[in-house]
Design a protein around this motif. Sequence first.
Motif, PDB file in Angstrom:
ATOM      1  N   PHE A   1       3.914 -15.808   3.989  1.00 50.03           N
ATOM      2  CA  PHE A   1       4.197 -14.442   3.569  1.00 50.03           C
ATOM      3  C   PHE A   1       4.187 -13.437   4.719  1.00 50.03           C
ATOM      4  O   PHE A   1       4.621 -12.299   4.548  1.00 50.03           O
ATOM      5  CB  PHE A   1       3.193 -13.996   2.497  1.00 50.03           C
TER       6      PHE A   1
ATOM      7  N   ALA B   1       3.068  -9.521   4.595  1.00 50.15           N
ATOM      8  CA  ALA B   1       2.973  -9.135   3.185  1.00 50.15           C
ATOM      9  C   ALA B   1       1.657  -9.601   2.555  1.00 50.15           C
ATOM     10  O   ALA B   1       1.374  -9.260   1.404  1.00 50.15           O
ATOM     11  CB  ALA B   1       4.147  -9.705   2.397  1.00 50.15           C
TER      12      ALA B   1
ATOM     13  N   GLY C   1       2.719  -9.091  -6.699  1.00 44.90           N
ATOM     14  CA  GLY C   1       3.786  -9.064  -5.725  1.00 44.90           C
ATOM     15  C   GLY C   1       3.275  -8.524  -4.394  1.00 44.90           C
ATOM     16  O   GLY C   1       2.162  -7.988  -4.302  1.00 44.90           O
ATOM     17  N   SER C   2       4.066  -8.658  -3.350  1.00 40.58           N
ATOM     18  CA  SER C   2       3.652  -8.176  -2.030  1.00 40.58           C
ATOM     19  C   SER C   2       4.866  -7.955  -1.155  1.00 40.58           C
ATOM     20  O   SER C   2       5.858  -8.691  -1.232  1.00 40.58           O
ATOM     21  CB  SER C   2       2.701  -9.180  -1.367  1.00 40.58           C
ATOM     22  N   THR C   3       4.789  -6.926  -0.321  1.00 39.19           N
ATOM     23  CA  THR C   3       5.812  -6.641   0.683  1.00 39.19           C
ATOM     24  C   THR C   3       5.098  -6.245   1.962  1.00 39.19           C
ATOM     25  O   THR C   3       3.883  -6.011   1.972  1.00 39.19           O
ATOM     26  CB  THR C   3       6.737  -5.492   0.237  1.00 39.19           C
ATOM     27  N   THR C   4       5.856  -6.150   3.054  1.00 42.30           N
ATOM     28  CA  THR C   4       5.233  -5.743   4.312  1.00 42.30           C
ATOM     29  C   THR C   4       4.725  -4.306   4.234  1.00 42.30           C
ATOM     30  O   THR C   4       3.753  -3.944   4.901  1.00 42.30           O
ATOM     31  CB  THR C   4       6.240  -5.879   5.465  1.00 42.30           C
ATOM     32  N   ARG C   5       5.379  -3.465   3.412  1.00 38.74           N
ATOM     33  CA  ARG C   5       4.934  -2.081   3.261  1.00 38.74           C
ATOM     34  C   ARG C   5       3.769  -1.976   2.283  1.00 38.74           C
ATOM     35  O   ARG C   5       2.919  -1.097   2.408  1.00 38.74           O
ATOM     36  CB  ARG C   5       6.104  -1.210   2.786  1.00 38.74           C
ATOM     37  N   LYS C   6       3.731  -2.851   1.305  1.00 43.66           N
ATOM     38  CA  LYS C   6       2.632  -2.860   0.326  1.00 43.66           C
ATOM     39  C   LYS C   6       2.071  -4.280   0.237  1.00 43.66           C
ATOM     40  O   LYS C   6       2.326  -5.017  -0.708  1.00 43.66           O
ATOM     41  CB  LYS C   6       3.127  -2.392  -1.039  1.00 43.66           C
ATOM     42  N   PRO C   7       1.298  -4.681   1.259  1.00 46.81           N
ATOM     43  CA  PRO C   7       0.798  -6.055   1.279  1.00 46.81           C
ATOM     44  C   PRO C   7      -0.253  -6.314   0.192  1.00 46.81           C
ATOM     45  O   PRO C   7      -0.952  -5.401  -0.239  1.00 46.81           O
ATOM     46  CB  PRO C   7       0.184  -6.181   2.677  1.00 46.81           C
TER      47      PRO C   7
ATOM     48  N   GLN D   1      -1.038  -5.474  -7.852  1.00 46.64           N
ATOM     49  CA  GLN D   1       0.362  -5.084  -7.647  1.00 46.64           C
ATOM     50  C   GLN D   1       1.220  -5.993  -8.524  1.00 46.64           C
ATOM     51  O   GLN D   1       1.748  -7.006  -8.048  1.00 46.64           O
ATOM     52  CB  GLN D   1       0.758  -5.220  -6.170  1.00 46.64           C
TER      53      GLN D   1
ATOM     54  N   ARG E   1       3.768  -8.152 -10.419  1.00 49.19           N
ATOM     55  CA  ARG E   1       5.082  -8.624  -9.967  1.00 49.19           C
ATOM     56  C   ARG E   1       6.192  -8.014 -10.824  1.00 49.19           C
ATOM     57  O   ARG E   1       6.000  -7.734 -12.017  1.00 49.19           O
ATOM     58  CB  ARG E   1       5.144 -10.153 -10.075  1.00 49.19           C
TER      59      ARG E   1
END
Length: 339
Positions: free
Chosen positions: A229, A232, A265-271, A290, A292
Amino acid sequence: MIRKIALAALAAVGVFHVAVFIQSGTVWVGTLAGYQELLRVFAFLLSTFWAHAHVARLFGADRLTRLPASAKALLEGLCVVVVSLVFWLVFFAPPHHYLVPVVEVSPQARRLSLAVNAVLSLFFYYFVEREHSRQKLEQEGYRVAQLQKETYQAQLEALQNQIDPHFLFNSLHVLGSLIHLDPDRAVQFLGQLSEVYRALLDTGAQTLVPLGREMGLVRAYAHLLETRFGDALRVEWDVAPAWEHFQVPPTAVQMLLENAIKHNGSTTRKPLRIRVSAANGMLVVENNRQPRTDVVASTHTGLRNIQRRYQHLTDRPVEIEPTPASFIVRLPLLNAPAA
């Protein structure tokens, strides 16, 4: 204790009226003095049942294991007879005229009473107390079997999650990319992947493992996830070495990490941030919530499995604390079982 009182009362009534019938040819006792004697029989049997419980614990399956089985059985029976003799001396040896002034007891009757009491004591011990102990042992065996079943189920679920084609595809895809981009990291990733499988297979049928060993599995698993990941996912650790000798059910912590990944869920902006820590005798796994976008149906199988295993091991509950911002699970850290 109520069970023993009721049993002693029923047995006293039965024994007393059998003795009256043998002596007088009737079960009817027409004097108050006779029923005062019944009270003495009740006190004798109640004290005997109380002592039998202690004798049964003394000669339990896990006690005096160095003695041969025959010697242990002989010593156990002798103990029961000695207890009967002591209580007979307390309740029946004193002159009867203090309690039952109209009854005269001959020396022959006293000797017969002593022998009958010893036989009755052995009868009640082996057919009442030992039967109760046997039932408790069966219940303990059932508890152990259930715990082993839960452990096997947890191991199966953990292996299924790792062998799942989606997990393997992603792991092999990451490995293939790393081989071209960063061969050193690829080797490290492959080592961590093999460490996860080795740790899962090594747990065997164990119901508890040291926290230090579980953390080895969890750190290897977390490294795979972080490699997959990237930015993230963030996993933080705060488990002091002083806690590592405490025990937890195998794969329990790993299942909590899987649960966090599955439902968030996860993103680089909202790990997705997962924090594993230990404090106040509890191992704490906490993640920010968070949900999904592609909602995953939750069966809560993993959490229920962990809770059931702990129910077999301790009275301390697994604490689950969901909040709008985070999801927290606290696992009791258990002491190592006595050798």
